[in-house]
Every structure is written in C-alpha cells, then in structure tokens.
Scaffold this motif. Structure first.
Motif, mmCIF file in Angstrom:
data_model
loop_
_atom_site.group_PDB
_atom_site.id
_atom_site.type_symbol
_atom_site.label_atom_id
_atom_site.label_comp_id
_atom_site.label_asym_id
_atom_site.label_seq_id
_atom_site.Cartn_x
_atom_site.Cartn_y
_atom_site.Cartn_z
ATOM 1 N N ASP A 52 -19.463 -7.173 4.856
ATOM 2 C CA ASP A 52 -19.442 -5.996 4.543
ATOM 3 C C ASP A 52 -18.866 -5.032 6.022
ATOM 4 N N GLN A 55 -15.744 -5.225 6.359
ATOM 5 C CA GLN A 55 -14.717 -4.217 6.192
ATOM 6 C C GLN A 55 -14.869 -2.969 6.661
ATOM 7 N N SER A 58 -13.036 -2.738 10.007
ATOM 8 C CA SER A 58 -11.355 -3.033 9.612
ATOM 9 C C SER A 58 -10.622 -1.973 9.312
ATOM 10 N N LYS A 59 -12.092 -0.794 8.215
ATOM 11 C CA LYS A 59 -11.443 1.495 8.303
ATOM 12 C C LYS A 59 -11.909 1.262 9.886
#
Length: 122
Positions: A52, A55, A58-59
């Motif tokens: 998580d 993620q 990465s965003k």
C-alpha cells in the motif's frame, strides 16, 4: 552467497535439526502449526502495508518531474522492506516442512506398529 542468505540457511538448518531432535508430541505440533499460521497472517498484513505504501509512493511519483527515478527509488524501497519478510517466510516454510515430515513419520510408525496386529487376527 550473500551473508543474509547464509544466515537464513543456517537458521533453517539449525531449526530443522532442533525440531527433528525434539520429536514433539501431536499437541505440540498442532500448536506449532497454529503459531506458524498466525505468523503467516502477520507477515501478510505487513506485506499488504508495504505494498500500500508503494502504491502511494508510485502515485506521488507521477506528480514529479523525474518520474522514472522516483519510481525506481520507490520499487527499491519496496523490495528492501519486503526482503526481511520474505526471509521470515522462508524460515516458516522450513519449520512447516519439518513438522509435516514429523507428522508423516509418526503416521508411518503407527501404521507399522498396527500392521502385525491386523495380520495376527484371522
């Protein structure tokens, strides 16, 4: 072989030897298997948290100018964070294999002891 892999290998072999020499009873094996299941669940939760975080990182990278470099660093951090969890999982796998082998040996020794009794009775 890197030092961390040697350490895991030594831990696994030492644990395997200790478990084989101890020859725990069925109730101990059952509680050990439950402990392994609990530890696996904890590792899965930690992995989910790390994934998580990856993620989210990465965003956030897509909002920066140097996207590729940021993504590379995020992946590198993810693998670095997952590595100890993977090593713990390898140790758990080794423990589980030993317990299953002990259980199999106990079943086999029980069958060997019971076979002559069955043949003796007409």
């Amino acid at each position: 072989m890197p030092a961390s892999k040697k350490t895991v290998l030594l831990l696994c072999s030492g644990l395997t030897y200790a478990l084989v020499m101890a020859q725990p009873e069925n109730s101990t094996q059952f509680s050990e298997m439950n402990a392994i299941s609990d530890q696996r669940a904890a590792i899965a939760d930690e992995k989910k948290l790390i994934l998580d975080q990856f993620q989210e990182a990465s965003k956030a990278c897509w909002k920066q100018f140097a996207v590729n470099d940021c993504l590379f660093k995020a992946k590198q951090q993810k693998y670095q964070d997952l590595s100890p969890l993977d090593q713990r999982e390898i140790v758990l796998n080794a423990r589980q294999r030993v317990l299953k082998e002990l259980e199999r040996q106990q079943r086999m020794s029980g069958k060997v002891l019971e076979m002559p009794k069955e043949k003796a009775m007409p």
